[in-house]
Design a protein around this motif. Structure first.
Motif, short mmCIF file in Angstrom:
data_model
loop_
_atom_site.label_atom_id
_atom_site.label_comp_id
_atom_site.label_asym_id
_atom_site.label_seq_id
_atom_site.Cartn_x
_atom_site.Cartn_y
_atom_site.Cartn_z
N CYS A 55 0.85 -1.19 0.00
CA CYS A 55 0.00 0.00 0.00
C CYS A 55 0.88 1.24 0.00
O CYS A 55 2.09 1.14 0.09
CB CYS A 55 -0.91 -0.01 1.23
SG CYS A 55 0.00 -0.12 2.77
N LYS A 56 0.24 2.40 -0.12
CA LYS A 56 0.97 3.66 -0.05
C LYS A 56 0.20 4.63 0.84
O LYS A 56 -0.94 4.36 1.21
CB LYS A 56 1.20 4.23 -1.44
CG LYS A 56 -0.05 4.51 -2.20
CD LYS A 56 0.25 5.03 -3.58
CE LYS A 56 -1.07 5.34 -4.24
NZ LYS A 56 -1.21 5.00 -5.57
N GLU A 57 0.80 5.73 1.18
CA GLU A 57 0.17 6.71 2.06
C GLU A 57 -1.13 7.20 1.45
O GLU A 57 -1.21 7.47 0.26
CB GLU A 57 1.11 7.89 2.31
CG GLU A 57 2.29 7.53 3.17
CD GLU A 57 3.19 8.71 3.45
OE1 GLU A 57 2.73 9.86 3.37
OE2 GLU A 57 4.38 8.48 3.74
N GLY A 58 -2.16 7.27 2.29
CA GLY A 58 -3.47 7.74 1.84
C GLY A 58 -4.43 6.61 1.50
O GLY A 58 -5.64 6.83 1.41
N ASP A 59 -3.93 5.40 1.29
CA ASP A 59 -4.79 4.25 0.98
C ASP A 59 -5.60 3.84 2.21
O ASP A 59 -5.19 4.09 3.34
CB ASP A 59 -3.97 3.04 0.54
CG ASP A 59 -3.36 3.21 -0.84
OD1 ASP A 59 -3.66 4.22 -1.51
OD2 ASP A 59 -2.58 2.33 -1.24
#
Length: 93
Positions: A55-59
């Motif tokens: 995942c990445k930031e904001g997900d």
């Protein structure tokens, strides 16, 4: 390195139909979803390289029940979750 910091939102104590859930029921509830605040480098593979984080930031992520370690940073609740415990990730719009 293989951890994700997930921001936990406070659970609603009222259902969509208007039924109020008692605080004693919610006391033992351990949240297992939230918005990703920070992502580590990833897991180190046997070749010494880092794998791609799931995942990445904001997900928005859903992780295993009781998988995260609850922490408070500047008064906000977070859960520190290992990347292998993330079940699904919904990309931020």
């Amino acid at each position: 390195r293989d951890y994700v910091l997930v921001a936990i939102e406070k659970q609603k104590t009222e259902t969509s139909s208007g039924i109020v859930v008692a605080e004693t029921v919610m006391r033992d509830y351990n949240p297992c979803e939230g918005k990703v605040a920070k992502v580590g480098e990833g897991r180190m593979t046997s070749t010494g390289e880092f794998s791609t984080p799931p995942c990445k930031e904001g997900d928005f992520v859903k992780f295993r029940d009781y998988a995260g370690n609850e922490v408070k940073i500047e008064g906000k609740e977070y859960s520190l979750v290992r990347m292998v415990d993330i079940l699904t990730s919904i990309p931020a719009p």
